[in-house]
Design a protein around this motif. Sequence first.
Motif: not given
Length: 475
Positions: A44-47, A105-111, A233-237
């Motif tokens: 949610i916070p990444a989005l 992986r995809w969420t971290a990289l795209t964020t 922060i969101a990418s690392m999380l």
Amino acid sequence: MSLSTDASPKARRGRLLTVWTPEDQAFWAREGSAIANVNLWISIPALFLAFAVWQMWSVVAVNLPNLGFKYTENELFWLAALPALSGATLRIFYSFMVPVVGGRRWTALTTASLLLPTIGAGLAVQDPTTPYSTMLILALLCGLGGGNFSSSMSNISFFFPKERKGSALGLNAGLGNLGVSSVQFLAPLVISMGILGPWAGEPQMTTLSGAHGGPVEVWAQNAAFIWVPFIIIASMLAWVGMHDIADAKASFRDQAVIFKRKHNWIMCFLYLGTFGSFIGFSAGFPLLIKYLYPDIRPLQYAWLGPLVGALARPFGGWLSDRISGARVTFWTFLLMIVGVLGAMFSLPGDSSPGNFLGFLLSFLFLFFLTGIGNGSTFAMIPVIFNTLAQRRHAAGGPDGQAQADAEGSKESAAVLGFSSAIGAYGGFFIPKSFGTSFALTGTPYAALIFFVVFYAVSLVVTWWYYSRRRAELPC
């Protein structure tokens, strides 16, 4: 919420879930619910940040004339519209990536990729001599935020059982959509203060729009730079806290079967009417206020619409889980026609200054309905494609049931992602429709007439295929 769970070691290898059966009630109660919710509340916070970056230019474009940038009305609408064009196109690619790369992986990289447009825009707005072509490139890069939505929704759909998908997807999208209203609400605040310190750059002198405007000192770059630490922060999380699902792996060829499914294209059309309207109105609303009501400061009101739409989306998913996604969608399109007609009656004319309150309330009503429709159309998709899979394997016994569950889940995820890509093109067409209508007629009236026709067609399509008594796929 703690990121640790009590999942069985046999069911996990690091952040990879080798066993994932959310339809098994015992598994769901024992460990599935906890893991799914961890992934949802990191998603949610990444989005949220993705939406904030995606719609950043709806705010930046409004302020550029006051900062000394000499752009025409149509050029400003182009800047507001281009992130949606690139974001929608990226969504087509992103929608198939989770089963290929893995959701974590995809969420971290795209964020993390959102750092490119935020840092770039923060630097560019400090110099009024920045070429318009550079601004166009930066606006296109903001589409990276738009692309994230399709992969995020596809990823979350894998984690929840059928009866919870609507609510989970509604929460992910609805709270994520709050990034749109947040960027429009926070921008006027953060640009008025040097809260990021000297490293963010020197202030600029500007003149506020509106009846009580005057020269003031602003830090326009803060509208972009403010998101940088949160993106990191969101990418690392996402990297350390989310999971990949082994059973969700699929090649592009496996997922491409959706292009042969008629109902994929129908749902893309309907989602263009719901989410496309939400993101399109969000992008064009500030500039629309600016040019229709010059005595009004657009950013004092523009954020209200996306906020209402975002908050309504989880309710649309919840309502659809309990009533019927098709029924909710049908009534949504009917009422959207009423909302557009209300906005049309409030427009200023040759002998009338217009009714801003009526215009604002009509658009808030439209935003509310787009949120409801966003939730209801996405709730329809898993039901449609799981039903189609069950019909194809109805004679297969227990093995056929298992195959139907797997096919339905993968096709639903792919359609969720792909339809979100097509729907996002509304974020380009709507502000461009406004810009073209202004350029040709001096008003947005022609664009609004087109929207009424589009919603009427969408209403008929929903009724025929999904909501009438003997519909092909009642859902």
